[in-house]
Motif scaffolding. Structure first.
Motif: not given
Lengths: 415, 306, 285
Positions: A214-226, A279-285
């Motif tokens: 998961l992205l290690d950033d509080k905004r990016d990380g939490l925005s994903m489940p939102m 193998v799977l990551h929440h990523s910045w493009s």
């Protein structure tokens, strides 16, 4: 004892803030807009902000000579600028660029900068999520555009004069990206792009236990489940929400992932995905493209990497470069900014190492897909100017709002 | 001979330094913990105890009282430390015993080898294990060939084959053991070394087996040393954050030290971080004072012989 | 089986266990050092012996990597500053404490021992807040790092020097006093020379402590020019670094061990018979 305790103050409201987050001196005739750190306004798409240039902090004068024999000090994410570009700059301007100081998350950068250690000339990689912090802490010096001809010449008009810094008084854009999902299509069998709600893959990734990030950033990380919730319910999310319940729920959703796949907050997907350790990551493009351009191990073809990002209601953003107030070599810093904004340099940085699209008018990133430089599987990782309209940016919140995100993120990160 | 002020003057610079950079530093933690923040998220310490703001302290205490993350992580840390110390004792005591009671010509060498890890950079020792336990590392290969990894998977101590460094509590515990066991062995050695051999011989002469001589003579006599050693290594273990960051880097094995580090150094919540640090220091205060009392007793007896 | 059960000596499993422990303790580090000399980029596959990661490789080696050399330089500078400040402070404090009669000596003694028992994280946070809120003129950075290291190293010097003071006793001093020597003469010409081995030994130990220090140094670090080798190891260990990282770690390891070996030899040569008792006192630390 109780009496003594009762005499003590008992508050967690920051000094100088109003309980409801609005500015103190608002006229009763105006609906107050939310304010952030230091009582400064929060830039939004419909509330652009021009940061004033004051006499106490004037820009450097026109036509100055660059500093001789100087060392330029950068503060940056790790592996976010091509070392070859720095060497090129050193040659062109006969100076030294010190190895950049690095931070692993925007929070860490702000924590460091807040502590008054600004031994850097240029800061790269921060974005609208933190611009108000930077201005409020008075860390930046205004830019003298006579040294920055490439800004108007080369940069997309939307970003040459952005809403968070009208007139580009303090910042110039660096690169743009989108938040999405990156994966190894040879190791993950699901058709993520074909799912109704592709974000669900994280909650169904038990088979890849220990290899999900998961992205290690509080905004990016939490925005994903939102984004996931909004997609399921077919509504538009507010990724700059200050609703404590929504943010807390996002935090709880992330905590579920710990037992499902032992998800790890990292920003090194540009290395771990090519290596296969994730193998799977929440990523910045841009990380996917960086992986494809630079980090593939020998014998592994870049087409094993895949990327998906939402067409709308996701996160599309840009970050910027700025010059610090206490820069030892401000002229050199300005020249560096202009150097980055130059088309060849931006392009070389992009395809040799960085992977993030620079907002240059003259670069046709989609053409690179046609040329085969970017594999088809990563065609979605190319960010276009029109995507800014359909998506959202993660922007600075009021003090209370930031605190809700901080709490939820701390619970996830160390709980 | 000389005035009593001579010695106090000599000691004064050192005392001043420690007061300034140790005691005042702690006071700063207390004042930040009982302070507030400003809108820039910077901590604002309240220096006057009469002004103290208990808001943040109450917030953290409430979190603990409600069994939320500060409590769960502390309990996890406590479990890690307990298990690690048990393992350290299990391995360390026999080794210290052997080194102390061995009278052969190898004694000096053994002592040297026991002291050696003390002086190797802790991070380098962890780096060594990261190399060994990485997916293609020698350690992983050996553990695979001997099927020990299958055993651990079977026991639920390892999640995936080759995933030693991916958020495994067992790896963190073993890393803590590896890291801190030298700090236990030396005090144990010192304590065991001081036991007069004649006590043990007396027990044997009276008809006891070697084991009962150990149980009734050696063990009780070494107990103060054991306690001192255990206290000595539990203190840094409770504040450890780097071991977890290096061999696990996962949120599921994070320790109290990681929380404090996240709040103060990696993030911008220094007030909460100060509160948590204060609470941790209070919890450990009991151990610290115990150890200080033991050391002072030993120091006093040494100076009385003067 | 009967070999294991030796009725008149110790059970044989003890030397086996000790041997196994020592191997387990040292071999991983030995392997890490070994790979510093690897010919290839891997840290897990041996590809032949080479010194490329130390000086040979024009881009990757320690000598050619500005980040690594800067860190090494900074580590050494910090260590030297730390020794220069800590040893005089610590020796003076040890002398003063040992001879202090009367009230206050107990609390000063406790104060001196406190840094030894305080977890480094607590000290790191405390010092960080100190330098952000009180001494923000200095702020964090090299000065703060040096001060932090001195603060926890003083206690080591005091304990070592006090141990030596105990064992040399006061006869020589008293003899000099009887012969009419003034205080500063007695201190300079009698006590300090007798303390010399302990002073040198503690200098060596403080040097080694400073090189290996991590938490306090990281918390008080400022810009990237205040990185030390420990901080680099922490930041890069989990990434995909080359054996150059192992090489850097090996360099500091060799430095530390050589310093300590010298300190030990000096101590042994001049300390003589009292050495064993003092070693036990050290172990009690």
């Amino acid at each position: 004892m109780a009496g003594g305790l009762a005499a003590c103050e008992n508050t967690t409201t920051p000094i100088g803030a109003c309980e409801d987050g609005s500015g103190a001196a608002a006229s009763p005739l105006v609906v107050p807009k939310p304010v952030g750190p230091g009582g400064l306004p929060l830039p939004r798409n419909d509330n652009s902000v021009t940061w004033a240039v004051t006499d106490e902090n004037p820009p450097i004068k026109d036509g100055l000579q660059r500093e001789q024999g100087a060392t330029l000090k950068l503060y940056n994410y790790p592996d976010y600028i091509w070392p070859g570009l720095l060497r090129r700059f050193e040659k062109k301007y006969d100076c030294t660029v010190a190895p950049p100081g690095t931070y692993n998350s925007a929070d860490e950068a702000i924590a460091k900068l807040q502590s008054g250690v600004i031994d850097y000339d240029v800061i790269l990689g921060l974005s609208g999520s933190n611009i108000v912090n930077l201005i409020a802490l008075q860390l930046l010096q205004p830019l003298n555009h006579s040294y920055l001809p490439n800004l108007a010449k080369n940069i997309w008009p939307e970003l040459a004069d952005p809403f968070y810094d009208r007139g580009s008084h303090y910042t110039v854009p660096y690169v743009v990206w989108q938040d999405g999902i990156g994966w190894r299509n040879d190791m993950v069998s699901e058709d993520i792009a074909g799912m109704d709600v592709p974000w669900d893959i994280f909650w169904e990734s038990h088979a890849y236990y220990g290899k999900v990030g998961l992205l290690d950033d509080k905004r990016d990380g939490l925005s994903m489940p939102m984004q996931r919730d909004a997609m399921r319910e077919e509504r538009i999310p507010d990724l700059n929400t200050e609703d404590e319940a929504i943010v807390a729920k996002a935090g709880k959703d992330l905590q579920e992932l710990k037992s499902i796949c032992n998800i790890k907050p990292t920003i090194t997907d540009y290395q771990t995905l090519p290596e296969g350790t994730k193998v799977l990551h929440h990523s910045w493009s841009g990380d996917l493209l960086a992986g494809a351009f630079y980090y593939m191990p020998p014998g592994v073809d870049p087409s094993v990497l895949s990327y998906w990002g939402p067409d709308a209601n996701g996160v599309v953003q840009n970050d910027f470069l700025c010059v610090t107030k206490s820069a030892q070599s401000p002229v050199l810093a300005h020249l560096f900014l202009d150097f980055i904004l130059e088309e060849t340099n931006a392009y070389d940085n992009f395809v040799n190492f960085n992977g993030y699209i620079p907002p240059q008018k003259g670069i046709d990133a989609e053409g690179l897909v046609g040329e085969g430089l970017i594999p088809e599987s990563l065609a979605g990782a190319v960010t276009r100017p029109d995507q800014f309209l359909a998506n959202q940016e993660l922007l600075q919140l009021t003090v209370e709002g930031e605190r809700h995100w901080d709490d939820a993120w701390t619970k996830f990160r160390a709980g | 001979m000389e005035s009593r002020w001579t010695w106090r003057t000599l000691a004064a610079p050192g005392v001043a330094w420690l007061t300034l950079f140790f005691l005042v530093a702690f006071y700063a933690v207390v004042c930040v913990a009982f302070g507030n923040t400003n809108t820039l998220n910077q901590p604002v310490p309240f220096w006057n105890p009469l002004d103290w703001n208990v808001g943040y302290v109450l917030q953290v205490l409430e979190n603990i009282w409600n069994g939320e993350e500060y409590l769960t992580v502390f309990l996890r840390t406590f479990a890690f430390v307990l298990i690690s110390i048990a393992l350290c004792l299990l391995v360390g005591y026999p080794v210290a015993y052997y080194a102390a009671r061995h009278t052969g010509k190898w004694r000096g060498l053994i002592l040297l080898l026991l002291v050696l890890p003390f002086w190797i950079n802790y991070l380098m020792r962890m780096l060594a294990w990261i190399n060994l336990l990485s997916p293609d590392g020698w350690g992983t290969k050996v553990l695979h060939y001997t099927s020990i990894d299958q055993l651990f998977i079977h026991l639920g101590l390892l999640s995936t084959e080759g995933g030693w460094l991916e958020g495994q509590p067992m790896t963190v515990i073993l890393a803590l053991v590896y890291g801190y066991i030298p700090f236990l062995i030396l005090p144990l050695y010192a304590a065991l070394d001081r036991i007069d051999q004649r006590h043990i011989e007396a027990a044997r002469d009276l008809g006891g087996s070697p084991f009962s001589a150990f149980r009734r003579v050696t063990l009780p006599l070494s107990m103060p040393g054991i306690l001192a050693g255990v206290v000595l290594i539990s203190l840094p273990m409770f504040g450890d954050y780097y071991t977890n960051d290096l061999v696990s880097a996962s949120t599921s094995t994070s320790m109290t030290g990681n929380q404090i580090d996240l709040l103060t150094r990696q993030g911008a919540q220094k007030t909460e971080g100060a509160v948590l640090t204060l609470l941790l220091a209070l919890v450990l205060l009991v151990f610290m004072l115990y150890y200080l009392r033991q050391t002072r007793r030993a120091g006093d007896s040494a100076s009385r012989d003067e | 089986m009967s070999w294991l059960r030796n009725p008149w000596g110790q059970p044989r499993f003890l030397p086996l266990l000790t041997g196994a422990y020592i191997l387990w303790s040292i071999i991983p580090v030995a392997i890490a050092v070994l790979f510093a000399f690897n010919d290839g980029r891997s840290r897990t596959t041996w590809q032949g012996f080479s010194m490329r990661w130390f000086t040979g490789d024009p881009t990757g080696s320690v000598a050619h990597n500005p980040e690594y050399t800067a860190a090494l330089e900074h580590t050494l500078i910090l260590a030297l500053i730390c020794v220069v400040i800590t040893v005089p402070l610590g020796v003076a404090l040890a002398l003063g404490l040992q001879r202090w009669r009367g009230r206050g000596s107990g609390s000063v003694n406790t104060l001196m021992l406190l840094p030894l028992v305080t977890p480094e994280l607590v000290m790191g946070v405390a010092l960080l807040l100190l330098f952000l809120n009180i001494f923000n003129g200095w702020g964090i950075g090299t000065t703060a790092q040096a001060i932090g290291q001195v603060t926890f190293a003083i206690s080591y010097v005091v304990v070592i020097v006090r141990g030596r003071l105990v064992s040399i006793g006061r006869e020589y001093e008293e003899a000099a006093a009887d012969l009419g020597a003034p205080l500063h003469g007695r201190l300079l010409r009698v006590v300090l020379p007798l303390l010399a081995p302990a002073i040198l030994a503690s200098a060596g130990i403080v040097f080694a402590l400073s090189i290996d220090d991590f938490v306090v140094t990281q918390y008080l670090a400022g810009g990237s020019d205040t990185n030390t080798v420990s901080m680099l190891l922490y930041a890069t260990a989990r990434g995909a670094p080359t054996p150059a990282l192992n090489a850097l770690a090996t360099i500091t390891l060799v430095l530390t061990l050589v310093t300590l070996a010298l300190a030990y030899l000096v101590y042994r040569k001049f300390a003589g018979a009292g050495g064993a008792a003092e070693a036990a006192t050290l172990g009690e630390m």
